[in-house]
Design a protein around this motif. Structure first.
Motif, PDB file in Angstrom:
ATOM      1  N   ASP A  23      63.191   4.971  53.177  1.00  0.00           N
ATOM      2  CA  ASP A  23      63.421   3.897  54.129  1.00  0.00           C
ATOM      3  C   ASP A  23      62.596   4.073  55.389  1.00  0.00           C
ATOM      4  O   ASP A  23      62.451   5.186  55.903  1.00  0.00           O
ATOM      5  CB  ASP A  23      64.897   3.820  54.529  1.00  0.00           C
ATOM      6  N   GLU A  24      62.059   2.971  55.892  1.00  0.00           N
ATOM      7  CA  GLU A  24      61.421   2.930  57.202  1.00  0.00           C
ATOM      8  C   GLU A  24      62.131   1.860  58.007  1.00  0.00           C
ATOM      9  O   GLU A  24      62.279   0.726  57.553  1.00  0.00           O
ATOM     10  CB  GLU A  24      59.931   2.605  57.087  1.00  0.00           C
ATOM     11  N   LEU A  25      62.599   2.241  59.198  1.00  0.00           N
ATOM     12  CA  LEU A  25      63.346   1.322  60.049  1.00  0.00           C
ATOM     13  C   LEU A  25      62.709   1.273  61.430  1.00  0.00           C
ATOM     14  O   LEU A  25      62.269   2.303  61.952  1.00  0.00           O
ATOM     15  CB  LEU A  25      64.801   1.791  60.186  1.00  0.00           C
ATOM     16  N   ASP A  26      62.675   0.097  62.015  1.00  0.00           N
ATOM     17  CA  ASP A  26      62.207  -0.033  63.386  1.00  0.00           C
ATOM     18  C   ASP A  26      63.270   0.495  64.338  1.00  0.00           C
ATOM     19  O   ASP A  26      64.468   0.291  64.130  1.00  0.00           O
ATOM     20  CB  ASP A  26      61.920  -1.499  63.738  1.00  0.00           C
ATOM     21  N   VAL A  27      62.823   1.173  65.372  1.00  0.00           N
ATOM     22  CA  VAL A  27      63.691   1.677  66.426  1.00  0.00           C
ATOM     23  C   VAL A  27      63.143   1.135  67.740  1.00  0.00           C
ATOM     24  O   VAL A  27      62.026   1.462  68.127  1.00  0.00           O
ATOM     25  CB  VAL A  27      63.698   3.222  66.474  1.00  0.00           C
ATOM     26  N   THR A  28      63.907   0.273  68.391  1.00  0.00           N
ATOM     27  CA  THR A  28      63.482  -0.287  69.667  1.00  0.00           C
ATOM     28  C   THR A  28      64.047   0.556  70.799  1.00  0.00           C
ATOM     29  O   THR A  28      65.242   0.835  70.833  1.00  0.00           O
ATOM     30  CB  THR A  28      63.964  -1.748  69.812  1.00  0.00           C
ATOM     31  N   VAL A  29      63.170   0.983  71.692  1.00  0.00           N
ATOM     32  CA  VAL A  29      63.553   1.813  72.830  1.00  0.00           C
ATOM     33  C   VAL A  29      63.274   1.007  74.091  1.00  0.00           C
ATOM     34  O   VAL A  29      62.173   0.488  74.264  1.00  0.00           O
ATOM     35  CB  VAL A  29      62.745   3.124  72.855  1.00  0.00           C
ATOM     36  N   GLU A  30      64.289   0.892  74.969  1.00  0.00           N
ATOM     37  CA  GLU A  30      64.135   0.146  76.221  1.00  0.00           C
ATOM     38  C   GLU A  30      64.662   0.965  77.389  1.00  0.00           C
ATOM     39  O   GLU A  30      65.781   1.457  77.357  1.00  0.00           O
ATOM     40  CB  GLU A  30      64.878  -1.183  76.163  1.00  0.00           C
ATOM     41  N   VAL A  31      63.832   1.093  78.425  1.00  0.00           N
ATOM     42  CA  VAL A  31      64.242   1.804  79.633  1.00  0.00           C
ATOM     43  C   VAL A  31      65.222   0.914  80.392  1.00  0.00           C
ATOM     44  O   VAL A  31      64.934  -0.246  80.681  1.00  0.00           O
ATOM     45  CB  VAL A  31      63.028   2.150  80.520  1.00  0.00           C
ATOM     46  N   THR A  32      66.400   1.484  80.702  1.00  0.00           N
ATOM     47  CA  THR A  32      67.420   0.717  81.423  1.00  0.00           C
ATOM     48  C   THR A  32      67.503   1.092  82.892  1.00  0.00           C
ATOM     49  O   THR A  32      67.957   0.297  83.707  1.00  0.00           O
ATOM     50  CB  THR A  32      68.802   0.912  80.769  1.00  0.00           C
ATOM     51  N   PHE A  62      67.371   5.394  78.804  1.00  0.00           N
ATOM     52  CA  PHE A  62      66.947   4.324  77.909  1.00  0.00           C
ATOM     53  C   PHE A  62      67.899   4.201  76.742  1.00  0.00           C
ATOM     54  O   PHE A  62      68.631   5.119  76.414  1.00  0.00           O
ATOM     55  CB  PHE A  62      65.505   4.526  77.433  1.00  0.00           C
ATOM     56  N   ASP A  63      67.919   3.016  76.146  1.00  0.00           N
ATOM     57  CA  ASP A  63      68.730   2.730  74.974  1.00  0.00           C
ATOM     58  C   ASP A  63      67.824   2.702  73.758  1.00  0.00           C
ATOM     59  O   ASP A  63      66.662   2.290  73.855  1.00  0.00           O
ATOM     60  CB  ASP A  63      69.416   1.368  75.084  1.00  0.00           C
ATOM     61  N   ILE A  64      68.366   3.137  72.636  1.00  0.00           N
ATOM     62  CA  ILE A  64      67.647   2.960  71.379  1.00  0.00           C
ATOM     63  C   ILE A  64      68.516   2.103  70.466  1.00  0.00           C
ATOM     64  O   ILE A  64      69.735   2.196  70.492  1.00  0.00           O
ATOM     65  CB  ILE A  64      67.303   4.290  70.685  1.00  0.00           C
ATOM     66  N   ALA A  65      67.860   1.267  69.695  1.00  0.00           N
ATOM     67  CA  ALA A  65      68.563   0.437  68.717  1.00  0.00           C
ATOM     68  C   ALA A  65      67.807   0.537  67.404  1.00  0.00           C
ATOM     69  O   ALA A  65      66.609   0.236  67.350  1.00  0.00           O
ATOM     70  CB  ALA A  65      68.647  -1.003  69.194  1.00  0.00           C
ATOM     71  N   VAL A  66      68.489   0.988  66.364  1.00  0.00           N
ATOM     72  CA  VAL A  66      67.903   1.082  65.035  1.00  0.00           C
ATOM     73  C   VAL A  66      68.188  -0.218  64.312  1.00  0.00           C
ATOM     74  O   VAL A  66      69.326  -0.697  64.303  1.00  0.00           O
ATOM     75  CB  VAL A  66      68.504   2.271  64.255  1.00  0.00           C
ATOM     76  N   GLU A  67      67.145  -0.799  63.695  1.00  0.00           N
ATOM     77  CA  GLU A  67      67.336  -2.067  63.005  1.00  0.00           C
ATOM     78  C   GLU A  67      68.362  -1.942  61.890  1.00  0.00           C
ATOM     79  O   GLU A  67      68.518  -0.872  61.292  1.00  0.00           O
ATOM     80  CB  GLU A  67      66.014  -2.578  62.426  1.00  0.00           C
TER      81      GLU A  67
END
Length: 106
Positions: free
Chosen positions: A76-85, A94-99
């Motif tokens: 599996d390959e999943l996108d991980v979005t990282v955003e500085v809060t 920062f928060d991370i969100a795994v698709e």
């Protein structure tokens, strides 16, 4: 055998704090350091580290900056979005969100 189910099914947002390495934060978080921090935090959250995390670039140390990394777990390959809060007192939060794996499948 498929990737560990706990990691592949991680879809909740996880807050992570990345401390500056011995000095104040520079204008960005280095790609290698970011990849390691994502892997460590996901292992802490689900009990197993991903096989690999790859980010295309450094993450700017400013609120709202984002980067999309790729997490590999087995096949599996999943996108991980990282955003500085926030950025304060020598650290970036920062928060991370795994698709959700279901989002990429038909």
């Amino acid at each position: 055998m498929k990737a560990p189910g706990r990691l592949a099914s991680l879809v909740a947002t996880t807050a992570i704090v990345l401390l500056a390495a011995g000095c104040s934060i520079t204008s960005s978080i280095e790609r290698d350091e970011l990849e390691q921090e994502i892997s460590t935090q996901l292992e802490n959250e689900v009990g197993v580290a991903p096989d690999d995390v790859e980010c295309p670039e450094d993450l700017d140390s400013e609120v709202g900056a984002t980067v999309v990394c790729v997490l590999t777990a087995g096949e599996d390959e999943l996108d991980v979005t990282v955003e500085v809060t926030s950025v304060e007192d020598g650290r970036a939060l920062f928060d991370i969100a795994v698709e959700d794996p279901a989002d990429g499948q038909s």
